[in-house]
Design an enzyme around this catalytic site. Structure first.
Site, PDB file in Angstrom:
ATOM      1  CD  GLU A 193      54.983  29.923  65.569  1.00 50.15           C
ATOM      2  OE1 GLU A 193      55.179  30.260  64.395  1.00 50.15           O
ATOM      3  OE2 GLU A 193      54.152  29.065  65.903  1.00 50.15           O
ATOM      4  CD  GLU A 262      50.447  29.859  67.991  1.00 53.57           C
ATOM      5  OE1 GLU A 262      50.425  29.233  66.902  1.00 53.57           O
ATOM      6  OE2 GLU A 262      50.854  31.030  68.096  1.00 53.57           O
TER       7      GLU A 262
END
Ligand SMILES: *[C@@H]1O[C@H](CO)[C@@H](O)[C@H](O)[C@H]1NC(C)=O
Ligand SMILES: *[C@@H]1O[C@H](CO)[C@@H](O)[C@H](O)[C@H]1NC(C)=O
Ligand SMILES: *[C@@H]1O[C@H](CO)[C@@H](O)[C@H](O)[C@H]1NC(C)=O
Ligand SMILES: *[C@@H]1O[C@H](CO)[C@@H](O)[C@H](O)[C@H]1NC(C)=O
Ligand SMILES: *[C@@H]1O[C@H](CO)[C@@H](O)[C@H](O)[C@H]1NC(C)=O
Ligand SMILES: *[C@@H]1O[C@H](CO)[C@@H](O)[C@H](O)[C@H]1NC(C)=O
Length: 892
Positions: A193, A262
């Site tokens: 991320e 995710e």
């Protein structure tokens, strides 16, 4: 990570760790015939074939190695093709250059288990993991490297990061764990991320991102790499999506497949907060939409969340449980109906796989204002094993994204009724194999508590936890007083306020700050005359502070970088001001983690004195890291006797900051074990020297839960919450492998004056199961002429069955309700309808009683026809056998 120290290390000595020697001997692949992994715009190409993949997130250190085989097997049974994990740098390299790949950090063993179950492995090396894990996975020593700046174009950081990433890749190569070696690893991730924080680093952010990408692919791992949430990822790295929904995501190049790294099927929780959960119908909807709109790999974050043992929980103030409302609960038990509903979804997606991989892109058909279909058909020029079937293959997804209303649509000449916010999956473009919210009257809104909707095969499970208090816990406790403040030779004095982590190096949560101030008669009379109290002001503080004056607790505050104003009572003369700064999980998310620090920031002063404020920022402070008990390892089974433990008879008044110790016998059977600390305050616990984790009995706010959770509409982490007005975490998992049959040693460090007498132990198992399944009432399937695909499709065509299953080690002991016909009501409230086969109970009892699981065909052939021209269903409520009597194993 620091949990690793709990066994045999003192606070001031380096960890005793196995330094792993890598043998560069490549042995032939043990698990698969070696295969290559590449990708195109549609999917990962595994051994030359495009694949649609279901991936299950399991973080190996959040379970024990003894739990891994079961977790992997249950993931596979639930329909997973891939297991996904982060790596945890601070667990693997707790001291610079000293690696730990043992016990819960034995990633090689974990990878081999994944391979031996025939599953693929996706490793997100990071090394930044976030993961609600202490310091985001960074070792604490990293911040002490001169000139270091994390996650940016900084030479010291890049050097350390490259060394670690290479270490992991080389380790996997040396163990022949990559696909081209016949191992399970098909995919890797670098960074994590980073796109969320890249701009914080200015132009250096992009330079670092490019460096990380190049460095990773240069390591010779030979499988594709991903970067999640990285829209500017280079051409040779797949950028992927992390979110609650990723159907609208498109990668940054037409050459990359759409991957969802995710899928947040739940959420984490903080001390003193409510527990988030996400309805199964909505997760299934999100996943079906993802594959409907061209997705190819979906990873559950988390399929099994597990436990933040020791001090591995991240911060600010995240709880020890990492249950995550995952399909496998914290203990590894199936969470129903979630696990079953998603299993059925996976099976339906697998039926579509031939068509999904055959088509480069779907045909889009608008069916209504908020209804649409995507149709996947084989054409002759596609990659994949199903090429020869060409246009015979067809799979369709029909979505109703209306958040309120169900809809009836016409598709290829047939009518389909879809519940709101749902997707129907048609593996042959004609018959519905699965609807994410389940068609018809039983569909609906999930009620918190014992009410539940029917989903999947209409299997409803209620999990009732059995809880018994062990007698032995209320007898024979020992205690040991923890000194308040400075307790040993390692104390030191320094001018000013030192930063918490600079002093503790995170070897303990606790740091004592002691100073002494002189208060004159004038001040005392000034306060008395004006009826005011002086205060101790701290400009900014995290995570928890206790303020003591002259040995008495004045107050405590929890927060993240908040101001503290604590009224205090002072006496004439010298006063000891003692601050205990406590970390409760280091910050795991954000840019500049190395600068984040812990403890106090800014000024500390005493206000309200006659002559003005006293500036304590420049005072002499005496520091002491940690607790004496930690230093003496009083939690260690072998070092406890000499520490000065004394009897703690029932009725004794407890004092704050005490250690307690008792022995207990393991509950019989094999069910998972938990300790209930709801009677305690705040502290940590160890069983047989294993660090169970932090406990804290903060209570969640009494509002914001809602009686029901409507699965319809976009989910967010505050949407569906439970546990309002309850202690956030009362139960703490004690893995079975940590327990012996007799005389297990439980050691507790408790900060408040709560007594340990009411701690109890329990096992967890499913007590009651319910299911309701309808007989088949859809038209027979169109017959295709081809073999394998046909065989799979024909599964849809068989008589529906009801599956009932108790947890391992339990059998179905009684059938409390059974009715084939038109039963009414729901689990624990079933009643017979007008139509009822009189033999229902005997048929079900005969098939199920005494077994762990059973299947019953739902048809007139089995029960006879109690009423013609009525679509019938079977509803059953059964009891699973209880765990062995806990009281028989209690020690005397
Ligand atoms: C649903 O039924 C199928 C076959 O009838 C079975 O394989 C599957 O395990 C069932 N799902 C659940 C959750 O019981
Ligand atoms: C603090 O440290 C000093 C010097 O290391 C030592 O002499 C003293 O005894 C320590 N204080 C306590 C309370 O142990
Ligand atoms: C922590 O220690 C380092 C090195 O000694 C120092 O550069 C840094 O300023 C300290 N951090 C704080 C917040 O005091
Ligand atoms: C307290 O001392 C610090 C350090 O010398 C100084 O920066 C600060 O301004 C002082 N605060 C007050 C209120 O005098
Ligand atoms: C404790 O001592 C026993 C007997 O000396 C030994 O077998 C055991 O390994 C020790 N346990 C630990 C955790 O050191
Ligand atoms: C189901 O039970 C409820 C409550 O007992 C009742 O109101 C309802 O009429 C019943 N429905 C049928 C179809 O029997």
């Amino acid at each position: 990570m620091v949990e690793a120290m709990s066994r045999r290390k003192t606070l001031n000595f380096p960890l005793i760790l196995t330094v792993l020697t890598i043998h560069f001997v490549i042995v032939a692949g043990e698990y698969f015939k070696p295969f290559n992994v590449t990708y195109d715009n549609r999917a990962l190409i595994i051994g030359g074939k495009r694949r649609m993949l279901i991936s299950a997130g399991i973080h190996y250190p959040r379970a024990t190695p003894e739990m891994w085989p079961t977790l992997i097997a249950r993931s596979k049974e639930g329909g997973a093709d891939v297991i996904e994990t982060y790596t945890f740098w601070n667990g693997h390299e707790p001291t610079r250059g000293q690696y730990n790949f043992e016990g819960r950090y034995d990633i090689v063993k974990f990878a081999k288990l994944v391979g031996s179950h025939g599953l693929f492995l996706f490793i997100r090396i990071g090394p930044y993991a976030c993961a609600e894990w202490n310091f985001g996975g960074f070792p604490i020593w990293l911040r002490d490297i001169p000139g270091i700046e994390f996650r940016t174009d900084n030479a010291p950081f890049k050097e350390e990061m490259e060394r670690y990433v290479k270490k992991i890749v080389d380790l996997m190569i040396s163990e022949s764990l990559f696909s081209w070696q016949g191992g399970p690893i098909i995919l890797l991730q670098i960074e994590n991320e980073y796109g969320n924080v890249e701009s914080s680093f200015g132009p250096k952010g992009k330079l670092y991102m490019k460096w990380a990408a190049e460095m990773a692919v240069g390591l010779g791992a030979g499988v594709p790499w991903v970067m999640c949430r990285q829209t500017d990822a280079p051409e040779y790295i797949i950028d992927t999506c992390n979110a609650y929904y990723c159907d609208g995501f498109t990668p940054n190049s037409e050459k990359k497949p759409k991957i969802w790294t995710e899928n947040w099927n739940g959420w984490f929780a903080d001390w003193g907060e409510r527990l988030p959960y996400r309805p199964s119908e909505d997760i299934a909807f999100a996943i079906a939409r993802f594959f409907q709109r061209g997705g190819s790999l979906q990873n559950y974050y988390m399929y099994f969340g597990g436990t933040n043992f020791g001090r591995t929980a991240g911060g600010p103030t995240q709880i020890t449980s990492y249950d995550y409302d995952a399909p496998l609960d914290e203990y590894g038990l199936l969470r129903q109906p979630k696990w079953g509903h998603l299993k059925d979804l996976h099976a339906a997606i697998k039926l579509c796989e031939p068509a999904l991989v055959a088509a480069d892109s779907p045909q889009y058909i608008k069916l209504g204002p908020k209804q649409e279909a995507h149709v996947y058909r084989g054409t002759s020029n596609n990659i994949g094993q199903y090429m020869s079937l060409n246009e015979g293959i067809c799979a369709a997804f029909i979505a109703n994204i209306d958040e309120h209303e169900s809809a009836t649509v016409k598709f290829y000449g047939q009518e389909f009724t879809l519940p709101p916010w749902s997707v129907s999956i048609l593996p042959d473009c004609r018959n519905t194999a699965f609807n994410t919210a389940k068609v018809g009257a039983q569909t609906s809104i999930k009620t918190v508590g014992s009410d539940s909707v029917s989903v999947g095969n209409n299997s409803l499970f209620l999990q009732v936890i059995t809880k018994s208090k062990l007698e032995s816990f209320s007898q024979s406790w020992m205690t040991l007083k923890e000194p308040l403040g400075v307790w040993g030779d390692k104390n030191f004095t320094s001018k000013g306020i030192l930063e918490h982590l600079n002093v503790t190096k995170d070897q303990s949560d606790y740091l004592w700050y002691l100073t002494r101030i002189y208060i004159s008669d004038d001040d005392i009379s000034f306060w008395e005359e004006n009826d005011v109290s002086p205060t101790i002001d701290i400009d900014s503080m995290r995570d928890f502070v206790r303020i003591f004056v002259n040995g008495q607790l004045a107050g405590s505050v929890k927060g993240k970088w908040i101001k503290v104003v604590q009224p205090v009572k002072l006496v004439q003369g010298y006063n000891d001001i003692l601050l205990l700064s406590e970390t409760v999980g280091l910050q795991n998310y954000g840019a500049f983690l190395e600068k984040d620090g812990a403890g106090f920031k800014g000024q500390i002063k005493l206000t309200g004195c006659k002559s003005g404020d006293i500036n304590l920022t420049t005072s002499l402070w005496t520091y002491q890291v940690g607790l004496r008990g930690e230093f003496l390892e009083v939690y260690d089974v072998n070092s406890t006797e000499s520490a000065g433990w004394t009897e703690f008879p029932t009725g004794t008044t407890p004092s704050v900051f005490s250690w307690y110790k008792t022995k207990f016998d393991a509950p019989g059977g094999t069910d998972p074990v938990a300790l209930d600390f709801s009677s305690m305050g705040k502290g940590q616990a160890w069983v047989n020297g294993h660090h169970v984790g932090r406990y804290w009995t903060l209570v969640a706010p009494n509002n914001g839960c809602g009686r029901t959770c409507d699965y319809r509409g976009a989910y967010h982490s505050d949407k569906c919450r439970t546990n309002c007005g309850e202690i956030t975490q009362a139960w703490y998992h004690i893995p079975r492998s940590w327990l012996k049959t007799l005389n297990n040693v439980l050691v507790i460090f408790e900060e408040t004056d709560k007594t340990p007498f009411d701690i109890s132990i329990s096992t967890r198992s499913t007590e009651t199961i319910c299911a309701q399944v309808s007989e088949k009432h859809y038209p027979p399937l169109h017959k295709w002429s081809h073999s394998e695909f046909d065989r799979k499709l024909s599964l849809m065509d068989k008589t529906p069955e009801m599956h009932l299953q108790c947890d391992e080690g339990h059998t179905i002991s009684s059938i409390e309700f059974a009715s084939y016909g038109s039963p009414n009501g729901s689990c624990q409230k079933f009643s017979q309808g007008k139509c009822h086969a009189a033999n229902s109970l005997s048929v079900v009892s005969q098939a199920c009683i005494g077994r762990t699981s059973c299947s019953i065909g739902i048809s007139n052939g089995v029960f006879g026809d109690p009423c013609r021209h009525v679509v019938k269903s079977l509803a059953v409520q059964a009891k699973c056998s209880p765990p062995p009597d806990l009281s028989t194993s209690a020690s005397s």
